[in-house]
Design a protein around this motif. Structure first.
Motif, PDB file in Angstrom:
ATOM      1  N   PRO A  22       3.479  -6.874  -2.548  1.00 55.88           N
ATOM      2  CA  PRO A  22       2.071  -7.211  -2.747  1.00 55.88           C
ATOM      3  C   PRO A  22       1.694  -7.163  -4.229  1.00 55.88           C
ATOM      4  O   PRO A  22       2.260  -6.379  -4.983  1.00 55.88           O
ATOM      5  CB  PRO A  22       1.328  -6.126  -1.958  1.00 55.88           C
ATOM      6  N   ARG A  71      -0.008  -6.156  -7.510  1.00 57.58           N
ATOM      7  CA  ARG A  71      -0.628  -4.901  -7.967  1.00 57.58           C
ATOM      8  C   ARG A  71      -1.280  -5.161  -9.318  1.00 57.58           C
ATOM      9  O   ARG A  71      -0.605  -5.437 -10.299  1.00 57.58           O
ATOM     10  CB  ARG A  71       0.408  -3.779  -8.054  1.00 57.58           C
ATOM     11  N   ILE A 104      -5.209  -1.177 -11.425  1.00 66.23           N
ATOM     12  CA  ILE A 104      -5.003  -0.161 -10.385  1.00 66.23           C
ATOM     13  C   ILE A 104      -4.255   1.008 -11.016  1.00 66.23           C
ATOM     14  O   ILE A 104      -3.219   0.833 -11.653  1.00 66.23           O
ATOM     15  CB  ILE A 104      -4.190  -0.748  -9.206  1.00 66.23           C
ATOM     16  N   GLY A 105      -4.774   2.188 -10.853  1.00 67.56           N
ATOM     17  CA  GLY A 105      -4.098   3.365 -11.404  1.00 67.56           C
ATOM     18  C   GLY A 105      -5.003   4.182 -12.300  1.00 67.56           C
ATOM     19  O   GLY A 105      -4.719   5.348 -12.561  1.00 67.56           O
ATOM     20  N   VAL A 124     -18.947  11.880  -1.332  1.00 68.22           N
ATOM     21  CA  VAL A 124     -18.319  10.873  -2.192  1.00 68.22           C
ATOM     22  C   VAL A 124     -18.060   9.613  -1.371  1.00 68.22           C
ATOM     23  O   VAL A 124     -17.311   9.644  -0.392  1.00 68.22           O
ATOM     24  CB  VAL A 124     -17.011  11.395  -2.820  1.00 68.22           C
ATOM     25  N   ILE A 142     -14.252   5.696  -4.955  1.00 70.72           N
ATOM     26  CA  ILE A 142     -13.793   5.778  -6.340  1.00 70.72           C
ATOM     27  C   ILE A 142     -13.424   4.350  -6.751  1.00 70.72           C
ATOM     28  O   ILE A 142     -13.057   3.529  -5.903  1.00 70.72           O
ATOM     29  CB  ILE A 142     -12.610   6.760  -6.530  1.00 70.72           C
ATOM     30  N   GLN A 201      -2.235  -5.718   3.032  1.00 68.74           N
ATOM     31  CA  GLN A 201      -1.811  -4.345   3.321  1.00 68.74           C
ATOM     32  C   GLN A 201      -2.733  -3.640   4.322  1.00 68.74           C
ATOM     33  O   GLN A 201      -2.690  -2.419   4.465  1.00 68.74           O
ATOM     34  CB  GLN A 201      -1.757  -3.542   2.006  1.00 68.74           C
ATOM     35  N   LYS A 235     -10.220   3.690   3.677  1.00 64.85           N
ATOM     36  CA  LYS A 235     -10.406   5.115   3.997  1.00 64.85           C
ATOM     37  C   LYS A 235      -9.343   5.647   4.959  1.00 64.85           C
ATOM     38  O   LYS A 235      -8.854   6.767   4.773  1.00 64.85           O
ATOM     39  CB  LYS A 235     -11.812   5.374   4.542  1.00 64.85           C
ATOM     40  N   ASP A 236      -8.971   4.859   5.957  1.00 62.25           N
ATOM     41  CA  ASP A 236      -7.967   5.348   6.927  1.00 62.25           C
ATOM     42  C   ASP A 236      -6.619   5.592   6.262  1.00 62.25           C
ATOM     43  O   ASP A 236      -5.895   6.498   6.656  1.00 62.25           O
ATOM     44  CB  ASP A 236      -7.781   4.339   8.071  1.00 62.25           C
ATOM     45  N   LYS A 237      -6.281   4.780   5.273  1.00 62.50           N
ATOM     46  CA  LYS A 237      -4.965   4.922   4.628  1.00 62.50           C
ATOM     47  C   LYS A 237      -5.012   5.897   3.441  1.00 62.50           C
ATOM     48  O   LYS A 237      -4.142   6.742   3.290  1.00 62.50           O
ATOM     49  CB  LYS A 237      -4.455   3.560   4.154  1.00 62.50           C
ATOM     50  N   LEU A 238      -6.025   5.768   2.576  1.00 60.55           N
ATOM     51  CA  LEU A 238      -6.048   6.525   1.311  1.00 60.55           C
ATOM     52  C   LEU A 238      -6.994   7.733   1.356  1.00 60.55           C
ATOM     53  O   LEU A 238      -7.008   8.536   0.425  1.00 60.55           O
ATOM     54  CB  LEU A 238      -6.467   5.606   0.159  1.00 60.55           C
ATOM     55  N   GLY A 239      -7.794   7.838   2.422  1.00 60.23           N
ATOM     56  CA  GLY A 239      -8.712   8.969   2.550  1.00 60.23           C
ATOM     57  C   GLY A 239     -10.030   8.754   1.826  1.00 60.23           C
ATOM     58  O   GLY A 239     -10.895   9.628   1.851  1.00 60.23           O
ATOM     59  N   VAL A 240     -10.187   7.604   1.186  1.00 61.19           N
ATOM     60  CA  VAL A 240     -11.426   7.307   0.449  1.00 61.19           C
ATOM     61  C   VAL A 240     -11.564   5.782   0.321  1.00 61.19           C
ATOM     62  O   VAL A 240     -10.550   5.068   0.311  1.00 61.19           O
ATOM     63  CB  VAL A 240     -11.409   7.980  -0.953  1.00 61.19           C
ATOM     64  N   ILE A 243     -12.087   2.438  -1.672  1.00 64.77           N
ATOM     65  CA  ILE A 243     -11.825   1.984  -3.050  1.00 64.77           C
ATOM     66  C   ILE A 243     -12.802   0.863  -3.394  1.00 64.77           C
ATOM     67  O   ILE A 243     -13.017  -0.053  -2.598  1.00 64.77           O
ATOM     68  CB  ILE A 243     -10.376   1.454  -3.193  1.00 64.77           C
TER      69      ILE A 243
END
Lengths: 177, 177
Positions: free
Chosen positions: B20, B22, B26-27, B115, B118, B135, B158-163, B165
């Motif tokens: 994918p 990038r 990002i980062g 929060v 981010i 993804q 949120k389900d994958k990264l917890g927040v 984006i």
């Protein structure tokens, strides 16, 4: 007139004396911490997002070995953690609660996965805890780092600031602001 | 042996082609955004914490004027916002939802204050949205900045990264990574 000036000076002085202590570390966020159910799965997704290997998560020592207190009582709780750099002096921390009686578990049970806290490095921890306390933001959880070289404190700031604040402090003063 | 090498090369090449996109942005997290019920009250507490004046919050234009879409449909929703610097190229954004049909209101109704997202600055927004989509992290909400000089997108991470984006992109390429 002299009397008025004296009064003004006394009042200014009183205000300065009463102003809450503000640590030099307050103002620079160094960590964004996310509580998740499965730290390995979450770390894999962050690894894919950032294009970096997922650091191996590690589980903290049992609460009793790191002087863990939660809402004023000793706790045996633990967490499994990993970290990703997301800027200059800024990391994302992923936290999977392990065991009972921690703010991590309380957060996950109440809110599900999400951002648990943001962190500041602090020069004077005792003064900062006292200052937060005076401002109605008391301590929720405190513990030593696993390497026994510093302390972390979660402060009850969510109602006022919208997020829990973590204070980080190393025993070695050169590592603090 | 030659056959095996060819197979290996073909496989590596296929992987690279399928990887994918990038984005270079990002980062590096540039924003931590908090949804709150009363942005003025919350800003006063942040002002007190940081020892900086609270910038005057401003309300975004009605959704129809900034091409706001929420879960695929046009929205009239708005928000009242303010920002505090909390590091080099890092801000805390405070967001009070105004009106219906926004991810801000959905978050506040479901989670209470906390929060919300981010953010990363993005060079190629279309490619990044497509990449997130591939993804399994589709678009939730999109709009133009009030000054009509760029776009923001909330992605369903949120389900994958917890927040959640947020992707930020200015029309002027010099403002992007």
């Amino acid at each position: 007139m002299k009397f008025a000036v004296c009064l003004l000076l006394a009042s200014t002085s009183a205000l300065a004396a009463d102003a809450p202590y503000r640590d030099p570390g307050i103002g620079k966020v160094v960590q964004i911490a996310i509580v998740c159910k499965d730290v390995n799965a979450c770390a894999q997704h962050w690894s894919q997002l950032l294009g970096k290997p997922a650091p191996k998560p590690r589980t903290t020592l049992p609460g009793g070995e790191v002087h863990l207190t939660y809402r004023g009582k000793p706790s045996t709780g633990q967490a499994t953690l990993t970290f990703f750099d997301v800027g200059q002096d800024l990391v994302v921390e992923l936290i999977q609660p392990v065991g009972p009686d921690t703010h991590w578990k309380e957060f996950l049970d109440r809110n599900g996965e999400g951002v648990h806290h943001i962190a500041f490095k602090i020069r004077d921890l005792d003064k900062t805890i006292a200052s937060f306390n005076e401002q109605g933001m008391p301590l929720i959880q405190r513990g030593r780092f696993d390497k026994n070289n510093g302390d972390y404190c979660y402060m009850d700031t969510k109602d006022k600031l919208g997020v829990t604040i973590e204070l980080l402090h190393w025993d070695d003063p050169s590592k603090n602001p």
